[in-house]
Design an enzyme around this catalytic site. Structure first.
Site, mmCIF file in Angstrom:
data_model
loop_
_atom_site.group_PDB
_atom_site.id
_atom_site.type_symbol
_atom_site.label_atom_id
_atom_site.label_comp_id
_atom_site.label_asym_id
_atom_site.label_seq_id
_atom_site.Cartn_x
_atom_site.Cartn_y
_atom_site.Cartn_z
ATOM 1 N N ARG A 1 0.874 -1.192 0.000
ATOM 2 C CA ARG A 1 0.000 0.000 0.000
ATOM 3 C C ARG A 1 0.906 1.235 0.000
ATOM 4 N NH1 ARG A 1 -0.803 4.892 2.199
ATOM 5 N NH2 ARG A 1 -0.655 4.102 4.322
ATOM 6 N N GLU A 2 1.451 1.592 1.165
ATOM 7 C CA GLU A 2 2.375 2.733 1.207
ATOM 8 C C GLU A 2 3.535 2.499 0.231
ATOM 9 O OE1 GLU A 2 2.464 5.697 3.428
ATOM 10 O OE2 GLU A 2 3.989 6.217 1.949
ATOM 11 N N HIS B 1 -6.912 -0.130 2.586
ATOM 12 C CA HIS B 1 -6.759 1.232 3.088
ATOM 13 C C HIS B 1 -7.642 2.143 2.259
ATOM 14 C CE1 HIS B 1 -4.314 5.022 3.410
ATOM 15 N NE2 HIS B 1 -4.247 4.621 4.647
ATOM 16 N N ARG C 1 -10.098 0.170 11.643
ATOM 17 C CA ARG C 1 -9.179 1.185 12.165
ATOM 18 C C ARG C 1 -9.543 2.551 11.626
ATOM 19 N NH1 ARG C 1 -3.926 3.198 9.368
ATOM 20 N NH2 ARG C 1 -5.637 4.204 8.264
ATOM 21 N N THR D 1 2.649 12.024 8.614
ATOM 22 C CA THR D 1 2.525 11.965 7.162
ATOM 23 C C THR D 1 3.680 12.645 6.426
ATOM 24 O OG1 THR D 1 0.161 11.930 7.488
ATOM 25 C CG2 THR D 1 0.914 12.523 5.283
ATOM 26 N N HIS E 1 2.210 5.240 12.192
ATOM 27 C CA HIS E 1 2.659 5.235 10.792
ATOM 28 C C HIS E 1 3.578 6.443 10.636
ATOM 29 C CE1 HIS E 1 1.927 4.858 6.334
ATOM 30 N NE2 HIS E 1 2.196 6.158 6.377
ATOM 31 N N HIS F 1 6.604 8.627 8.547
ATOM 32 C CA HIS F 1 7.457 8.877 7.372
ATOM 33 C C HIS F 1 8.854 9.276 7.830
ATOM 34 C CE1 HIS F 1 4.910 8.381 3.791
ATOM 35 N NE2 HIS F 1 3.973 8.347 4.737
ATOM 36 N N HIS G 1 39.624 -3.063 15.467
ATOM 37 C CA HIS G 1 38.304 -3.704 15.437
ATOM 38 C C HIS G 1 38.440 -5.167 15.028
ATOM 39 C CE1 HIS G 1 35.422 -0.144 15.536
ATOM 40 N NE2 HIS G 1 36.625 0.368 15.694
HETATM 41 C C1 HCA Z 1 -1.730 8.220 2.426
HETATM 42 C C2 HCA Z 1 -1.296 8.930 3.678
HETATM 43 C C3 HCA Z 1 -0.780 8.046 4.778
HETATM 44 C C4 HCA Z 1 -1.883 7.368 5.540
HETATM 45 C C5 HCA Z 1 -1.448 6.682 6.799
HETATM 46 C C6 HCA Z 1 -2.493 5.915 7.539
HETATM 47 C C7 HCA Z 1 0.014 8.989 5.702
HETATM 48 O O1 HCA Z 1 -0.871 7.992 1.567
HETATM 49 O O2 HCA Z 1 -2.908 7.911 2.312
HETATM 50 O O3 HCA Z 1 -3.561 5.626 7.002
HETATM 51 O O4 HCA Z 1 -2.212 5.572 8.702
HETATM 52 O O5 HCA Z 1 1.236 8.928 5.712
HETATM 53 O O6 HCA Z 1 -0.631 9.775 6.383
HETATM 54 O O7 HCA Z 1 0.116 7.086 4.249
HETATM 55 CU CU CU Z 2 2.143 7.336 4.649
#
Ligand code: HCA
Ligand code: CU
Length: 385
Positions: A14-15, A78, A140, A175, A202, A204, A298
């Site tokens: 997904r991501e 998602h 969720r 995000t 989640h 980044h 080392h």
């Molecule tokens: C996206 C954004 C998302 C969602 C994360 C989540 C983010 O690409 O839709 O649903 O927990 O980073 O906010 O990946």
């Molecule tokens: Cu994301």
């Protein structure tokens, strides 16, 4: 702390599909799911069936395979916080649905144009619909861009959703990769205390904190961490599966003992091949230099006991450590070790002489291993000068 009982939500499909060079064929998706299931990933998140006809067919194919083969992993998809998305997601037969909607001023203005009141109403409508249609689905709700949202807005939304009593889990999303571990800790800790629900993080990696933030989330009581293989995702991606494993392994090995760790190199290589990228040289565990020891001091200590300079045992991942010896920083213990590997018996003084030669030559240009070996063999034959 939920180090002992967290779950990974593996979001490579997904991501990860949002990474610049990622496009997965159906067969590749099935292979990734199989391998992730074998690895022990508790949940796998898939691109929304609304993305494209093939995406929808793939969600169905994967869900079918996982059910038919009675795999342990659970399949999630998602979606946006929209009823039409929910209808399509439920129709695929997935085990769980992850609903997301932006709550930061930036996303409220440029993504969906809703006010906080409207966000709460939309969440209520969509979540109620899903629960009515699918009482057993794992549900969720996540706010997108949680860390740039106004705290008052954020808590209003989370508490309203928690009060509905419909979701299994709340998600927190960094995000744009700006959160500090202390901020993740504070938000996750509050949500655990206020709602008692499972919490997902989640994160980044834009500013390099994705792994530290995932760890902070777990310390504060989060139960689920989103990862992708190699960390692929939008821009420079999210918490990498291997990086999270390395982080937790070095706190206590038993935290990751539930995973088939020896599959990690295959997972990383598979994604690198499909995305046509290299595994970064400094990648956690699987980078080409992750277990290479170089300086003489080392090398000597590692030869005596690898733990002297290794927090991670490469054997646990089916990887072999390397000792680099053909350079000016080399030491005679490492050179003697190489002579032993070649079955050569040399006096210490001879090994020391060979070492000095290697250092002098390496000042001009490092030597390859065969060149080092030639010097040692010459010395063993008494033709070394
Ligand atoms: C996206 C954004 C998302 C969602 C994360 C989540 C983010 O690409 O839709 O649903 O927990 O980073 O906010 O990946
Ligand atoms: Cu994301």
């Amino acid at each position: 702390m939920s180090f002992e009982q967290f779950s990974v939500i593996e979001s490579t499909l997904r991501e990860g599909e949002q990474f610049s060079t990622a496009t997965f064929s159906t067969d590749e998706k099935l292979e990734i799911v199989r391998l992730l299931n074998e690895f022990g990933a508790e949940m796998i998140e898939l691109t929304s069936p609304l993305a494209s006809p093939q995406s929808e067919a793939d969600v169905r194919a994967i869900t079918r395979m996982v059910r038919a083969e009675k795999m342990q992993t659970r399949i999630l998809t998602h979606i946006r916080c929209k009823r039409e998305d929910a209808v399509r997601a439920l129709d695929t037969g997935v085990h769980g649905v992850d609903v997301v909607i932006g709550t930061s001023p930036q996303l409220m203005q440029h993504s969906h144009g809703k006010s906080i009141r409207q966000v709460i109403d939309a969440a209520g409508e969509v979540l109620s619909y899903i629960r009515e249609q699918a009482p057993d689905v794992v549900l969720r709700f996540s706010t997108e861009d949680s860390f740039r949202s106004r705290p008052a807005d954020l808590y209003r939304v989370y508490l309203a959703v928690a009060d509905l009593g419909l979701v299994n889990r709340l998600g927190v999303a960094d995000t744009v990769g700006v959160a500090l571990p202390s901020q993740v800790s504070a938000l996750v800790g509050q949500l655990v205390k206020l709602t008692g629900l499972d919490i997902e993080f989640h994160g980044h990696n834009d500013s390099g904190c994705a792994i530290a933030n995932a760890c902070a989330a777990l310390e504060a009581g989060a139960t689920h961490i989103d990862t992708t293989i190699l960390g692929i995702g939008e821009r420079n991606g999210i918490t990498p599966l291997g990086g999270l494993v390395a982080r937790l392994y070095t706190i206590r090995k038993s935290y990751v003992a539930k995973y088939s760790l020896k599959l990690l190199p295959r997972l990383d290589q598979l994604i690198a091949d499909i995305c046509d990228i290299d595994i970064p040289f400094n990648n956690y565990i699987t980078g080409s230099s992750a277990f290479i020891h170089k300086a003489g001091i080392h090398a000597k200590a590692v030869l005596a006991d690898p733990e002297s300079y290794e927090a991670i045992n490469p054997d646990d991942f089916g990887i072999t450590r390397g000792i680099s010896i053909g350079h000016r920083l080399t030491g005679w213990n490492a050179i003697r070790n190489r002579a032993n590997q070649l079955g050569l018996t040399l006096e210490d003084t001879t090994v020391q002489q060979v070492t000095q030669t290697i250092k002098a030559r390496a000042d001009v240009q490092p030597l390859s291993l065969p060149e080092v070996d030639d010097l040692l063999i010459a010395a063993a034959n008494g033709v070394f000068e």
